[in-house]
Design a protein around this motif. Sequence first.
Motif, PDB file in Angstrom:
ATOM      1  N   ARG A 137       8.371   3.152  18.155  1.00 10.06           N
ATOM      2  CA  ARG A 137       7.101   3.207  19.028  1.00 10.06           C
ATOM      3  C   ARG A 137       5.981   2.999  18.159  1.00 10.06           C
ATOM      4  O   ARG A 137       4.994   3.740  17.936  1.00 10.06           O
ATOM      5  CB  ARG A 137       7.185   4.556  19.436  1.00 10.06           C
ATOM      6  CG  ARG A 137       8.073   4.871  20.507  1.00 10.06           C
ATOM      7  CD  ARG A 137       8.117   4.183  21.832  1.00 10.06           C
ATOM      8  NE  ARG A 137       9.184   4.711  22.789  1.00 10.06           N
ATOM      9  CZ  ARG A 137      10.237   4.150  23.037  1.00 10.06           C
ATOM     10  NH1 ARG A 137      10.812   3.391  22.264  1.00 10.06           N
ATOM     11  NH2 ARG A 137      10.792   4.642  24.248  1.00 10.06           N
ATOM     12  N   VAL A 138       5.873   1.939  17.160  1.00  9.35           N
ATOM     13  CA  VAL A 138       5.052   1.641  16.367  1.00  9.35           C
ATOM     14  C   VAL A 138       3.757   0.899  17.003  1.00  9.35           C
ATOM     15  O   VAL A 138       3.884  -0.157  17.463  1.00  9.35           O
ATOM     16  CB  VAL A 138       5.628   0.832  15.278  1.00  9.35           C
ATOM     17  CG1 VAL A 138       4.518   0.312  14.215  1.00  9.35           C
ATOM     18  CG2 VAL A 138       6.750   1.270  14.513  1.00  9.35           C
ATOM     19  N   MET A 167       3.614   3.140   8.453  1.00  7.19           N
ATOM     20  CA  MET A 167       5.096   2.820   8.150  1.00  7.19           C
ATOM     21  C   MET A 167       5.490   3.236   6.884  1.00  7.19           C
ATOM     22  O   MET A 167       6.505   3.926   6.782  1.00  7.19           O
ATOM     23  CB  MET A 167       5.219   1.147   8.227  1.00  7.19           C
ATOM     24  CG  MET A 167       5.354   0.768   9.779  1.00  7.19           C
ATOM     25  SD  MET A 167       6.812   1.448  10.566  1.00  7.19           S
ATOM     26  CE  MET A 167       8.148   0.657   9.846  1.00  7.19           C
ATOM     27  N   ILE A 169      12.987   4.088  12.979  1.00  7.93           N
ATOM     28  CA  ILE A 169      11.502   4.289  13.063  1.00  7.93           C
ATOM     29  C   ILE A 169      10.955   3.469  14.477  1.00  7.93           C
ATOM     30  O   ILE A 169      11.569   2.347  14.522  1.00  7.93           O
ATOM     31  CB  ILE A 169      10.569   3.948  11.683  1.00  7.93           C
ATOM     32  CG1 ILE A 169      10.673   4.866  10.729  1.00  7.93           C
ATOM     33  CG2 ILE A 169       9.001   3.876  12.245  1.00  7.93           C
ATOM     34  CD1 ILE A 169       9.986   4.254   9.424  1.00  7.93           C
ATOM     35  N   ILE A 215       3.518   6.274  15.061  1.00  6.65           N
ATOM     36  CA  ILE A 215       5.018   6.081  14.983  1.00  6.65           C
ATOM     37  C   ILE A 215       5.840   7.141  15.003  1.00  6.65           C
ATOM     38  O   ILE A 215       5.277   8.536  15.109  1.00  6.65           O
ATOM     39  CB  ILE A 215       5.499   5.239  13.448  1.00  6.65           C
ATOM     40  CG1 ILE A 215       5.350   6.273  12.375  1.00  6.65           C
ATOM     41  CG2 ILE A 215       4.781   3.803  13.182  1.00  6.65           C
ATOM     42  CD1 ILE A 215       5.819   5.913  11.279  1.00  6.65           C
ATOM     43  N   ARG A 219       0.686   5.269  23.704  1.00  6.41           N
ATOM     44  CA  ARG A 219       1.953   4.425  23.676  1.00  6.41           C
ATOM     45  C   ARG A 219       2.073   3.611  25.076  1.00  6.41           C
ATOM     46  O   ARG A 219       2.433   2.416  25.069  1.00  6.41           O
ATOM     47  CB  ARG A 219       3.227   5.370  23.715  1.00  6.41           C
ATOM     48  CG  ARG A 219       3.284   5.711  22.243  1.00  6.41           C
ATOM     49  CD  ARG A 219       4.643   6.654  22.093  1.00  6.41           C
ATOM     50  NE  ARG A 219       5.621   7.180  22.906  1.00  6.41           N
ATOM     51  CZ  ARG A 219       6.487   7.857  23.090  1.00  6.41           C
ATOM     52  NH1 ARG A 219       6.817   8.655  21.656  1.00  6.41           N
ATOM     53  NH2 ARG A 219       7.511   8.163  23.708  1.00  6.41           N
ATOM     54  N   GLY A 279       6.291   6.781   7.145  1.00  9.25           N
ATOM     55  CA  GLY A 279       7.464   7.108   7.758  1.00  9.25           C
ATOM     56  C   GLY A 279       8.751   7.015   7.131  1.00  9.25           C
ATOM     57  O   GLY A 279       9.538   7.726   7.154  1.00  9.25           O
ATOM     58  N   ALA A 303      -1.121   0.647  10.293  1.00  2.43           N
ATOM     59  CA  ALA A 303       0.131   0.440  10.897  1.00  2.43           C
ATOM     60  C   ALA A 303       1.196   0.289   9.619  1.00  2.43           C
ATOM     61  O   ALA A 303       1.999   0.959   9.674  1.00  2.43           O
ATOM     62  CB  ALA A 303       0.378  -0.672  11.800  1.00  2.43           C
ATOM     63  N   TRP A 334       0.823  10.277  13.070  1.00  6.10           N
ATOM     64  CA  TRP A 334      -0.133   9.386  13.666  1.00  6.10           C
ATOM     65  C   TRP A 334      -1.560   9.405  12.497  1.00  6.10           C
ATOM     66  O   TRP A 334      -1.750  10.549  11.772  1.00  6.10           O
ATOM     67  CB  TRP A 334      -0.668   9.458  14.752  1.00  6.10           C
ATOM     68  CG  TRP A 334      -1.218  11.064  15.293  1.00  6.10           C
ATOM     69  CD1 TRP A 334      -2.632  11.268  15.325  1.00  6.10           C
ATOM     70  CD2 TRP A 334      -0.422  12.275  15.590  1.00  6.10           C
ATOM     71  NE1 TRP A 334      -2.649  12.601  15.815  1.00  6.10           N
ATOM     72  CE2 TRP A 334      -1.503  12.965  15.860  1.00  6.10           C
ATOM     73  CE3 TRP A 334       0.938  12.454  15.652  1.00  6.10           C
ATOM     74  CZ2 TRP A 334      -1.142  14.303  16.184  1.00  6.10           C
ATOM     75  CZ3 TRP A 334       1.151  14.001  16.225  1.00  6.10           C
ATOM     76  CH2 TRP A 334       0.313  14.626  16.439  1.00  6.10           C
ATOM     77  N   TYR A 373       7.048  -6.411   9.595  1.00  8.24           N
ATOM     78  CA  TYR A 373       8.122  -5.469   9.102  1.00  8.24           C
ATOM     79  C   TYR A 373       8.707  -5.721   7.735  1.00  8.24           C
ATOM     80  O   TYR A 373       9.159  -4.832   6.962  1.00  8.24           O
ATOM     81  CB  TYR A 373       9.336  -4.997  10.077  1.00  8.24           C
ATOM     82  CG  TYR A 373       8.616  -4.240  11.373  1.00  8.24           C
ATOM     83  CD1 TYR A 373       8.252  -3.049  11.388  1.00  8.24           C
ATOM     84  CD2 TYR A 373       8.439  -5.004  12.697  1.00  8.24           C
ATOM     85  CE1 TYR A 373       7.908  -2.494  12.166  1.00  8.24           C
ATOM     86  CE2 TYR A 373       8.073  -4.091  13.762  1.00  8.24           C
ATOM     87  CZ  TYR A 373       7.812  -2.890  13.530  1.00  8.24           C
ATOM     88  OH  TYR A 373       7.348  -2.185  14.511  1.00  8.24           O
TER      89      TYR A 373
END
Length: 147
Positions: A76-77, A91, A74, A60, A23, A94, A87, A49, A119
């Motif tokens: 800290r992607v 998602m 959700i 995430i 991060r 998530g 990613a 992760w 997104y």
Amino acid sequence: MELVIKKFDELSADELYEILRARSAVFVVEQNCVYQDLDGKDKAAYHLWYQDEDGIAAYIRVLPMGVSFSDCSIGRVISLRRRKGLASSLMAEGIRLAREKFGAESIRIEAQSYAQKFYEYCGFRRISEGEFDVDGIPHVLMLWEKE
């Protein structure tokens, strides 16, 4: 590539260190943004992760309702290996986890403006009229809703 899903109290010291290192590499160093990453929300989160022999590839955190918003969230992607679909796959995991563990019918995020299209691809829609500043970076508010 292995998917790992853990609550905060299940993380080993090494895993937490690698998460925070990843991060920091993206949000502090790469984006040149001085901000307080340790915001007190990690303890309430599920941490997801992808990892392989080289370490964390994408990460995430999924927060229950009432921690950041009245909806699940959700955040800290990050993807350390870009353009490989990690990613967007994470998602989807998530969203699945938020629905399964928290009964989420909606998920609210503060997205960096430049990532809005990503997104949207993941099923979110913009709900804020304009942009707003978070730690010197333009953001928009976005929402995912169960169909």
